[in-house]
Write an enzyme that holds these catalytic residues in place. Structure first.
Site, PDB file in Angstrom:
ATOM      1  N   CYS A 161      57.765  53.612  87.814  1.00 62.18           N
ATOM      2  CA  CYS A 161      56.763  54.639  88.132  1.00 62.18           C
ATOM      3  C   CYS A 161      57.423  55.911  88.633  1.00 62.18           C
ATOM      4  O   CYS A 161      56.849  57.000  88.509  1.00 62.18           O
ATOM      5  CB  CYS A 161      55.770  54.104  89.160  1.00 62.18           C
ATOM      6  SG  CYS A 161      56.535  53.526  90.679  1.00 62.18           S
TER       7      CYS A 161
ATOM      8  N   HIS B 107      55.014  52.970  95.429  1.00 58.93           N
ATOM      9  CA  HIS B 107      54.560  53.332  94.079  1.00 58.93           C
ATOM     10  C   HIS B 107      54.418  54.843  93.998  1.00 58.93           C
ATOM     11  O   HIS B 107      54.075  55.511  94.968  1.00 58.93           O
ATOM     12  CB  HIS B 107      53.211  52.668  93.798  1.00 58.93           C
ATOM     13  CG  HIS B 107      52.630  53.024  92.463  1.00 58.93           C
ATOM     14  ND1 HIS B 107      53.270  52.765  91.275  1.00 58.93           N
ATOM     15  CD2 HIS B 107      51.459  53.631  92.125  1.00 58.93           C
ATOM     16  CE1 HIS B 107      52.524  53.186  90.267  1.00 58.93           C
ATOM     17  NE2 HIS B 107      51.429  53.713  90.767  1.00 58.93           N
TER      18      HIS B 107
END
Length: 1036
Positions: free
Chosen positions: A455, A854
């Protein structure tokens, strides 16, 4: 009497005389006659009606039958019996064939005369059987129309009973399929159309009276048009039946057809092609509605092979129907759907492109109001297709010229039309267990698949892709035959723009762009990845330019002097490298800026200066004290060594001596060298007064006290970055003039601004106790419009604008964290120029540590002239000269609220790995307040009122959608992958359909709960670290 009348009508007497005598004979019908006389008159009348050589004799026959039949009904009932009617229908009359419509005319006239007689019931039963027999023999249009007229006038003659009635309807459908026009003249065609209308009207009456016959009739209709018999082509007259099918049945019928496992692909293709042929049938209503419904139904069940084949076979035929005003509305509706839904390849659109100009000229010349209206619709359709498939100027220039006086739809409207029309966006009306594979989201943007804790890369790539000018430059590069990283980035950008997939897997780019020290399948710092990527692209371009220059220089020198000693290749390459450094790379033009650092000795007042290039600015958080009451204090940072600050002078070294990755300013959180020292320098500023770094609320309270506001802004952090700094204590400056360590003042100024200003917020601080990098969770207000002070370089010692870097001490880049502010008396008198920037992208980190969590990003399209949601000048966050005023007086919250009022709907996008959704700037601002572990990390700002040469070609229409045309090999690769994707969807849909009958299926909602943070592991996000109870959760 009959002999006299027969001799009269065939004599050569004048016609008026004949008419008078015939009238007298007809009047005598009222007089009593014997049965033989009546029968003779009935026989004469029948003979004249069926075999009369001219219209006069046939008219006399009808008059005699009607008059004598009315007054002698019993005798006529005995004459007009079952034997006569059956003989006429099966054998005809004399030389008259039984398939002649005159037979039915005669029978219909006879039925009218005996309607009140009991024997008529027997004739009705006979005609019910004979009618079914006749339609089974496929009568020609005139006979079939006459039969339908008789049955319409006498419904008692229609076959009775479900079986007979159903058989009659099915056979009548097949009879229509055999209809063919006998002539080509207008009168003949009009007669043919009226005959077909007569037949279809009877079917409508039967369907209405007996609804049970409708569905089997339609099944028979489909069987006819789906037949693969090449020797028989069903008549287009079948189109006349469509208007009589209730529109309420569309959903049921289309679902039944598209999900029936017995319907083979070849049959469906054949049927759909023939339905499209029906568009040429005049006066047919709702044909386009059914065609489009079937196209959508096939898309809903992912039968894309059929759609591709049919579109390519029939798109030109549909376009040619636009020439005929009678069928133009339906043809345009089908053409629009076929083109707008065929989005994986330009092949279908390019089949009709050569014919567009001629059709438009025809529309303009006829001057009809209807033609003008259709021209407007056609122009919108063609503009949408040219927008979607840009890159073919040789094809589109004539079309742009012919449409130059027509209004062009807005880009947002074209995007909306395209997103709603794609095959992959068709709503699926099937049961939930037959769920379809997801296509591109309603945003029209493509996600990136998380390949295992990637990510960090996905969020950066999406931010770079949404940097419109940078994307356009990358796509416009001619990199054929090159296997460079820039070529792979171009390939990735092209797929993000044109793929039909919901999300793309960037495996090749990941392997090529991942730093060597990054461990695969583990979380990394997106800011560090961004610096490495930009540096790689920059160095790669310089190397390629140098190699190209070296080759040309060597060739040139060899040509000038063959006798001289060969120039060493290394020398040629070195000269080319120095020469190439004078030309800025794409990364320099887009993201490169310059800082000037000035250090003034407070003892002798001597100064030294240096300039350094940057691609991003790393902004530290302010120290734990109010800026307004800050007093001048010496920097006594225990972590800084005495030799960490040395005199820096401007160097004229070549641009290639310093790697781009080391040109970060003031303590990047992930420098490539001296990482331990940099981590110490990046320590949380309030670590001296706070003993526990993991108390988020305390950190936010301290941050609030820093600036006297509820939330610090990017403006505050940038003001703090540019503020003067006193070097004292262990951080004293070695002055060459004084030949000793002295207190000094250090100032930094931006002297050359980049097109895209990248700001990294230093959120990760090193915890020496736990030996981990913790995260500063303070919320930071993000202004939509940022005005950055830039002082243009005027010193004669300044490095030429073409150089990329100067002498930079890596140990010098963390000093900002210990900076103290005060007014400086040594500042230049000239005021900096305020350069406006608008917010383009925000990369958010969700989590409490750089080793976990994330990343996702918010972004919008911003060009040099601004985005669709412009911010007013009065609403700007201005960076004022720190010597005059450190903080803007206007409340950031108030300004932001006023900015939000001008925001365009659906302007912002949320990129969360595979998922892309619409969002708002308000969501960006409030993300940390809603989800405390989700904080803005990397910001992209775009300079306003600048022209980068990106739009030079758009004015003449060559860049139809704003992006440059793609190279042919790129377009071919995308088209190939789009076809593969459609085949994958089709295969999956067929597999699910086969399993649906025996397997229970579950439905997972596509939406997500509003309480889920975008960075959560739920359906809303692509990873972990965003939840309130999640600590150190890794991305999967």
């Amino acid at each position: 009497m009959d002999k006299i009348l027969e001799g009269l009508v065939s004599s050569s007497h004048p016609l008026p005389l004949k008419r008078v005598i015939v009238r007298r004979v007809v009047e005598l019908a009222e007089t009593p006659l014997s049965q033989a006389q009546c029968r003779a008159m009935f026989a004469l009348g029948t003979r004249l009606v069926l075999q009369g050589p001219d219209a006069f004799q046939r008219q006399v026959g009808r008059q005699v039958l009607e008059a004598y039949g009315r007054y002698h009904r019993a005798e006529f009932e005995a004459f007009f019996d079952r034997g006569l009617v059956l003989g006429l229908l099966q054998r005809g009359y004399g030389e008259l064939s039984c398939r002649d419509p005159a037979i039915l005319d005669y029978i219909q006239a006879g039925l009218r005369l005996i309607m009140s007689c009991p024997s008529v019931l027997e004739l009705f039963e006979l005609l019910q059987v004979e009618a079914l027999r006749m339609v089974c023999e496929r009568p020609a249009p005139p006979l079939c129309a006459r039969l339908c007229q008789l049955l319409g006038d006498f419904p008692q003659c229609l076959p009775r009973g479900r079986k007979l009635s159903l058989a009659f309807c099915q056979q009548l459908v097949r009879s229509i399929a055999h209809f063919q026009s006998r002539g080509s003249r207008e009168a003949e065609l009009r007669l043919y159309v009226s005959q077909v209308t007569q037949v279809s009207g009877l079917l409508r009456s039967v369907w209405k009276a007996e609804p049970d016959t409708l569905l089997p009739s339609l099944q028979e209709l489909f069987a006819v048009i789906a037949a693969a018999d090449t020797a028989f082509e069903p008549s287009v007259a079948l189109a006349s039946l469509v208007q009589h099918i209730p529109l309420q049945m569309i959903t049921v019928l289309i679902m039944s057809l598209t999900t029936d496992p017995n319907v083979k692909d070849a049959s469906m293709t054949q049927a759909l092609c023939r339905m499209i042929d029906w568009l040429s049938w005049p006066l047919a209503q709702h044909v386009e509605t059914w065609v489009i419904a079937l196209l959508k139904g096939l898309a809903a069940v992912q039968k894309f092979t059929i759609l591709i084949d049919v579109t390519l076979m029939k798109i030109e035929l549909v376009f040619n129907r636009l020439w005929f005003p009678l069928v133009r509305p339906g043809a345009l509706a089908v053409l629009s759907h076929m083109l707008l839904s065929f989005q994986h390849s330009p092949e279908a659109f390019h089949l009709i492109v050569p014919h567009v100009v001629g059709l438009v000229h025809s529309f303009k010349s006829d001057g009809l109001p209807s033609s003008t209206a259709f021209l407007m619709q056609l122009a919108e359709l063609i503009h949408c297709m040219m927008y979607h498939y840009s890159g073919f100027p040789e094809l589109y220039e004539p079309i742009l010229e012919v449409f130059k006086d027509m209004p062009k739809p807005s880009e947002e409207k074209m995007k909306l039309i395209l997103s709603q029309s794609a095959w992959t966006s068709q709503s699926n009306s099937l049961p939930s267990c037959l769920s379809r594979l997801p296509g591109k989201s309603e945003t029209g943007k493509t996600g990136l698949i998380n390949l295992g804790n990637t990510c960090y890369m996905n969020s950066i790539i999406q931010a770079l892709y949404m940097a419109t000018d940078f994307r356009r430059h990358v796509l416009s590069l001619n990199l054929n035959g090159c296997n460079s990283l820039m070529r792979k980035l171009q390939h990735l950008f092209a797929f993000l723009a044109h793929t039909q997939r919901e999300a793309y897997a960037p495996r090749i780019f990941l392997e090529a762009s991942r730093p060597p020290w990054f461990t695969p399948q583990s979380q990394q710092d997106c800011s560090e990845y961004l610096r490495f990527l930009l540096n790689r692209l920059h160095e790669e371009e310089r190397t390629l330019k140098a190699l190209s220059s070296a080759k040309s220089a060597e060739s040139r020198k060899n040509e000038e002097s063959q006798a001289q000693e060969t120039v060493p290749k290394a020398q040629v390459f070195a000269e080319a490298l120095c020469k190439g450094s004078e030309e800025r790379t794409l990364i320099e033009r887009m993201f490169g800026g310059k800082l000037k650092t000035t250090i003034c000795c407070l003892n002798c007042k001597s100064t030294s200066q240096k300039e350094e290039a940057f691609t991003d600015l790393s902004l530290a958080f302010c120290p734990p004290m109010s800026l307004e009451s800050a007093s001048v204090k010496c920097v006594e940072h225990s972590e800084i060594k005495d030799d960490s600050v040395v005199q820096t002078t401007i160097s004229a070294t070549s641009a290639g001596e310093i790697p781009l990755s080391s040109l970060e300013v003031n303590g990047g959180s992930n420098a490539l060298t001296n990482e331990g020292i940099l981590k110490d320098f990046s320590a949380e500023p309030n670590s001296e007064t706070k003993s526990e770094l993991n108390k988020d609320q305390d950190s936010r309270d301290v941050s609030s006290a820093l600036v006297g506001k509820s939330t610090p802004s990017v403006t505050d952090l940038l003001n703090y970055f540019l503020a003067p700094e006193i070097l004292s204590g262990d951080n004293k400056y070695y002055c060459e003039k004084c030949a000793s360590l002295q207190n000094a003042e250090k100032t930094m100024q931006i002297i050359e601004e980049p097109e895209y200003l990248i700001l990294t917020l230093l959120r990760f601080s090193y915890d020496p106790k736990c030996h981990i990098r913790r995260k500063i969770l303070d919320s930071v207000s993000l202004p939509l419009l940022l005005e950055v002070p830039v002082r243009r370089a005027t010193s004669p010692l300044a490095v030429a604008s073409g150089s990329w870097s100067v002498d930079v001490e890596v140990s010098d880049i963390g000093e900002n964290l210990a900076k103290k502010l005060k007014p400086s008396g040594a500042d230049e008198v000239s005021c900096p120029q305020l350069v406006p920037y608008v917010l383009s992208s925000v990369v958010v980190h969700s989590g409490v540590s750089s080793e976990s969590g994330h990343y996702y990003s918010y972004a919008r399209n911003v060009t040099g002239s601004g985005s669709s949601g412009q911010c007013h000048q009065s609403q700007a966050f201005s960076l004022i000269s720190p010597q005059n005023k450190l903080l803007a007086e206007e409340s950031p919250c108030a300004v932001i609220e006023s900015e939000l009022d001008t925001e365009m709907p659906k302007e912002w996008f949320l990129f969360n790995d595979s998922r892309v959704t619409f969002t708002s700037f308000q969501s960006v601002q409030k993300i940390t307040s809603r989800f405390p572990k989700d904080t803005a990390y990397v910001l992209f700002y775009k300079k306003q009122s600048s022209t980068c040469g990106c739009n030079a070609n758009s004015a003449n229409g060559l860049w139809v959608n704003g992006d440059p045309p793609l190279q042919k090999d790129l377009m071919d690769a995308i088209t190939k992958d789009n076809k593969l994707y459609l085949q994958e969807q089709e295969l999956s849909a067929r597999t699910q359909a086969l399993q649906a009958a025996s397997a229970s299926c579950s439905f997972r909602p596509n939406g997500f709960d509003d309480n889920d943070p975008p960075g959560s592991c739920g359906p809303a996000g692509g990873g972990g670290g965003g939840g309130f109870s999640t600590v150190g959760r890794l991305v999967f």
